[in-house]
Design a protein around this motif. Structure first.
Motif, PDB file in Angstrom:
ATOM      1  N   LYS A  84       0.765  -1.387  -0.431  1.00 20.54           N
ATOM      2  CA  LYS A  84      -0.001   0.250   0.253  1.00 20.54           C
ATOM      3  C   LYS A  84       0.684   1.081   0.333  1.00 20.54           C
ATOM      4  CE  LYS A  84      -4.237  -1.818   1.825  1.00 20.54           C
ATOM      5  NZ  LYS A  84      -5.425  -1.625   3.506  1.00 20.54           N
ATOM      6  N   GLU A 217      -4.795   6.347   4.277  1.00 21.93           N
ATOM      7  CA  GLU A 217      -4.776   5.838   3.332  1.00 21.93           C
ATOM      8  C   GLU A 217      -4.862   6.554   1.565  1.00 21.93           C
ATOM      9  OE1 GLU A 217      -6.989   1.922   1.680  1.00 21.93           O
ATOM     10  OE2 GLU A 217      -7.074   3.064   3.394  1.00 21.93           O
ATOM     11  N   ALA A 221      -0.328   3.869  -4.772  1.00 25.05           N
ATOM     12  CA  ALA A 221       0.370   2.804  -4.473  1.00 25.05           C
ATOM     13  C   ALA A 221       1.097   1.952  -5.628  1.00 25.05           C
ATOM     14  CB  ALA A 221      -0.961   1.533  -3.155  1.00 25.05           C
TER      15      ALA A 221
END
Length: 325
Positions: A84, A217, A221
């Motif tokens: 990630k 987040e 990625a």
């Protein structure tokens, strides 16, 4: 190296209770021990905080939290990081040697000091070592020095690769004081430009320690890259480095991140270039235009003019590498 007292602390508040003007904390020691050998840091006591700081990488509701005592090798090889937040792994693996990565801590990486040769030479004036003594690099050998964000007090650059990636990913630094209270500092605000106080590297509160690094987040990625240009491919500090990350939708850039090392007293974000990239088609012409925006106002020192075209090429290369998933 001068003699010193040594003790260990098993909790942050316990370590902070030992803090005074002649105490320093040691975790991996990959920078501090060098400074002590050179008589740049001369603490009367060292407090080992390897058992006081969190050493886990944890998924949170917003993203990920990296404990300050997570060492660089497990950080670069962690499955969650690789899946990630691979830009972190790319940057860590571009820095130092395997032996140093095995020892170096995440928190300590943020606090490492400049590698300017005059800072390490105690026979020369250096405002970072002794405020008001002068900057020997300005009239001297400044090949490795800053090309942006510097002052007439200091032209040193921040040496970390990891910090460049953290800046690009809009990380935050969680710090804790001795009462247990925590606060979060945006990564772009954690390190300082030299201004008139080059001896101050960062904005870590006086009575606090780094607890962890937090990253929300994100959608970077799949398309990210870290390019480091240096004098040799093995262990060496960056002449210039670039962390690049793109959020793409059908080859259109939804969002972009660009940060550099080796160019300033702190990891440097190219915000104007990032804004330009937003909404553009991801191709060589777009990347070249963004690089031109980044370098347009840079001012080199007497011996490092080569860094400006080198940086332009590194930005274009990093952005192009983002397309290679």
């Amino acid at each position: 190296m001068r003699p010193f007292l040594f003790s260990k602390s098993s909790a942050i508040n316990q370590a902070l209770a030992k803090k005074n003007g002649t105490t320093q904390y040691i975790a991996g020691g990959t920078n501090l021990v060098d400074l002590m050998k050179k008589h740049i840091a001369e603490p009367e006591s060292l407090v080992d905080i390897t058992s006081a700081l969190p050493a886990k990488i944890e998924v949170t509701a917003k993203g990920i939290q990296i404990g300050a005592m997570v060492r660089n090798t497990p950080l670069a090889n962690d499955a969650i990081i690789l899946a990630k937040y691979p830009l972190i792994a790319k940057a860590v693996l571009a820095g130092a040697s395997p032996q140093i990565r095995n020892m170096a801590s995440t928190g300590g990486n943020l606090l490492q000091r400049t590698r300017c040769p005059y800072f390490y030479d105690v026979t020369t004036p250096c405002n970072k070592r002794k405020a008001g003594s002068g900057c020997s690099a300005i009239p001297g050998e400044n090949r490795m020095s800053a090309i942006v964000g510097y002052s007439d007090q200091c032209i040193a650059v921040h040496p970390s690769d990891l910090c460049v990636a953290l800046a690009a990913l809009d990380a935050s630094v969680k710090v804790q004081d001795k009462s247990g209270k925590t606060q979060s500092i945006a990564f772009t605000d954690f390190h300082r430009l030299p201004g008139t106080t080059p001896e101050r590297d960062n904005n870590l509160p006086a009575n606090a320690l780094i607890h962890s690094i937090e990253i929300n987040e994100n959608a970077f990625a799949k398309n990210c890259a870290y390019v480091k240009v240096r004098d040799r491919d093995s262990y060496a500090f960056a002449l210039v480095s670039v962390a690049a990350a793109l959020n793409l939708k059908d080859n259109q850039i939804v969002e972009a991140r660009l940060a550099s090392g080796g160019v300033a007293h702190k990891p440097w974000r190219w915000l104007e270039a990032e804004q330009y990239l937003k909404g553009k088609t991801a191709n060589a012409a777009t990347f070249e235009a963004a690089a031109d925006i980044a370098i347009k106002d840079l001012r080199a020192q007497s011996h490092n003019g080569f860094k400006i075209p080198m940086l332009k090429g590194a930005i274009e290369t990093a952005l192009q590498q983002c397309l290679n998933r």
